[in-house]
Write a protein that holds these residues in place. Structure first.
Motif, short mmCIF file in Angstrom:
data_model
loop_
_atom_site.label_atom_id
_atom_site.label_comp_id
_atom_site.label_asym_id
_atom_site.label_seq_id
_atom_site.Cartn_x
_atom_site.Cartn_y
_atom_site.Cartn_z
N THR A 1 0.83 -1.21 0.00
CA THR A 1 0.00 0.00 0.00
C THR A 1 0.86 1.26 0.00
O THR A 1 0.57 2.24 -0.69
N GLY A 2 1.95 1.24 0.77
CA GLY A 2 2.83 2.40 0.86
C GLY A 2 3.48 2.78 -0.45
O GLY A 2 3.82 3.95 -0.68
N LEU A 3 3.62 1.81 -1.36
CA LEU A 3 4.27 2.08 -2.65
C LEU A 3 3.41 2.94 -3.56
O LEU A 3 3.92 3.51 -4.53
N PHE A 4 2.11 3.03 -3.28
CA PHE A 4 1.21 3.82 -4.13
C PHE A 4 1.05 5.26 -3.65
O PHE A 4 0.30 6.04 -4.24
N LEU A 5 1.75 5.62 -2.58
CA LEU A 5 1.68 7.00 -2.09
C LEU A 5 2.52 7.92 -2.98
O LEU A 5 3.51 7.50 -3.58
#
Length: 442
Positions: A189-193
């Motif tokens: 999820t953090g990679l899509f920030l």
């Protein structure tokens, strides 16, 4: 004869999977999710990660193998394992025993913090204001942090109370797969920030101009801490191995799994930190102060916050169980008492020491020794003195006195000779340097 019969009936892990889950649960704890990211953030990111991986493989793997070997060969906890080599060596086992008390005294306090944060996210009572002020006021309270710490202690004690297979094994077989799934999801999820690429650059693009001796020794200390080397945990868990278990394969899987989880923890945290222009070197408050700011700014932030602190709680719980098991197994063997009584005794002792550790942030925060609070003294003593000292003693005893036979480890002559060379001549000087570094003598 009674003692020998009790050892013959010693519990065994039911499968290789159960052992890997248990040792991963032992190694993967707050050191990976809470401590690793902020230490990495303070020490240059990618360069620290590179040093951490290299030192884990070439240095820390040696004492890790030694602990498993000692436990498997002696089939006893830390005190009686050393006593079986030489009665006089029982003092070395007692040092590990003391370490297994020191660490929970501050570790379980942090575990209590995770319980509190789960509660506030679960009840939707996350403070909207300054996260640093909230954390400081919460930690300074005399009652609530202590209650949360006691809850965490009781949860940790419940599993060894039930035994190795029905308690510890079942807990890790359920918790660790859930932990891994949640970690992969949150890291992905953090990679899509927005701007997450800067967090990945910080983690994976090393700047060798920032290389220092301090970075190397800090990475070494972190590697030992995250692998649970020097605590007696792996000796204790190794003593439950079946005689035909392959400890080299198990060690390799443990090191691989532990390293991957530490990297995933960084991927989960640093892209979010850089996306919100926060400071990656925020220190111990990175998890409890910085990240709640990130969750507050995200859509469905309360859900992500709850998942993160459940993840952190799982990591703390499995390590807490292993730390308790060290002292429980040691005294039930040494004094021939029941597991349930041993669990009650050790939990009570740890609770007594948790009182001043918890209140180090509030009622007794002004009482310091060598300019350190009680919490800091317990942390400093365990991390900078006891862990490297226990590991050094382990390497000397196994390498120079026990001198394990090759067939106990491997049929590969080159591997065995390399292992013994590193064990005798490389790892001990490195550990001495680490102790001197920890005491600010180098």
């Amino acid at each position: 004869m009674a003692v020998e019969r009790s050892i013959a009936k010693r519990a065994n892990w039911s499968s290789g999977f159960a052992f890997i889950m248990a040792t991963l649960g032992c190694a993967v704890g707050l050191g990976n999710i809470w401590r690793f990211p902020y230490v990495m953030g303070q020490n240059g990111g990618a360069l620290f990660l590179l040093m951490y991986i290299l030192l884990t493989i070439f240095i820390c793997s040696i004492p890790l193998l030694c602990e498993l070997l000692l436990g498997k060969q002696m089939r006893r906890g830390v005190i009686r394992s050393y006593e079986k080599i030489n009665k006089k060596f029982g003092i070395f086992g007692w040092l590990c025993f003391i370490t297994s008390i020191f660490i929970p005294c501050f570790y379980f306090v942090v575990g209590g913090w995770t319980v509190n944060y789960i509660w506030i996210y679960l009840t939707n009572n996350v403070p909207a204001g300054n996260q640093a002020e909230y954390f400081a006021s919460f930690a300074a309270e005399p009652i609530v942090p202590l209650v949360m710490g006691i809850i965490f202690l009781l949860l940790c004690a419940a599993f060894p109370f039930r035994g190795v297979n029905k308690g510890i094994e079942q807990a890790n077989n359920i918790i660790m797969p859930l932990f891994i799934v949640m970690l992969v999801f949150l890291a992905g999820t953090g990679l899509f920030l927005d701007n997450s690429i800067e967090g990945l650059k910080f983690m994976f693009a090393p700047d060798f101009s920032k290389f220092t001796f301090r970075t190397v020794l800090t990475a070494l200390g972190q590697a030992l801490f995250t692998l649970s080397v020097g605590m007696g945990c792996l000796v204790t868990y190794g003593s439950y191995l079946k005689k035909d278990s392959d400890i080299i394969k198990s060690s390799g899987l443990l090191i691989l799994g532990n390293t991957i989880i530490a990297i995933l923890a960084g991927i989960m945290i640093f892209p979010a930190v850089f996306s919100f222009n926060l400071e990656p070197s925020a220190g111990a408050g990175l998890v409890f102060i910085t990240l709640p700011k990130v969750f507050a700014a995200l859509p469905f932030g309360n859900i992500f916050g709850l998942m993160f602190f459940v993840l952190l709680f799982f990591a703390a719980l499995t390590s807490g169980i292993s730390l308790l098991e060290v002292s429980i197994a040691a005294i039930l063997e040494k004094f021939k008492i029941s597991r349930k009584l041993a669990t009650v005794i050790m939990s009570s002792i740890i609770l007594i020491f948790m009182l001043p550790t918890t209140w180090s942030f509030g009622p007794i925060s002004n009482y310091k020794i060598f300019n350190m609070t009680f919490f800091e003294i317990m942390d400093f003593t365990a991390s900078n003195i006891l862990l490297p000292l226990n590991t050094l003693i382990l390497c000397i005893v196994v390498g120079w006195i026990l001198k394990p036979k090759m067939e106990l480890l491997t049929n590969n002559v080159k591997f065995y000779n390399s292992f013994m060379f590193l064990l005798k001549f490389v790892v001990p000087p490195v550990l001495i340097l680490l102790m001197l570094f920890g005491l600010n003598l180098v």
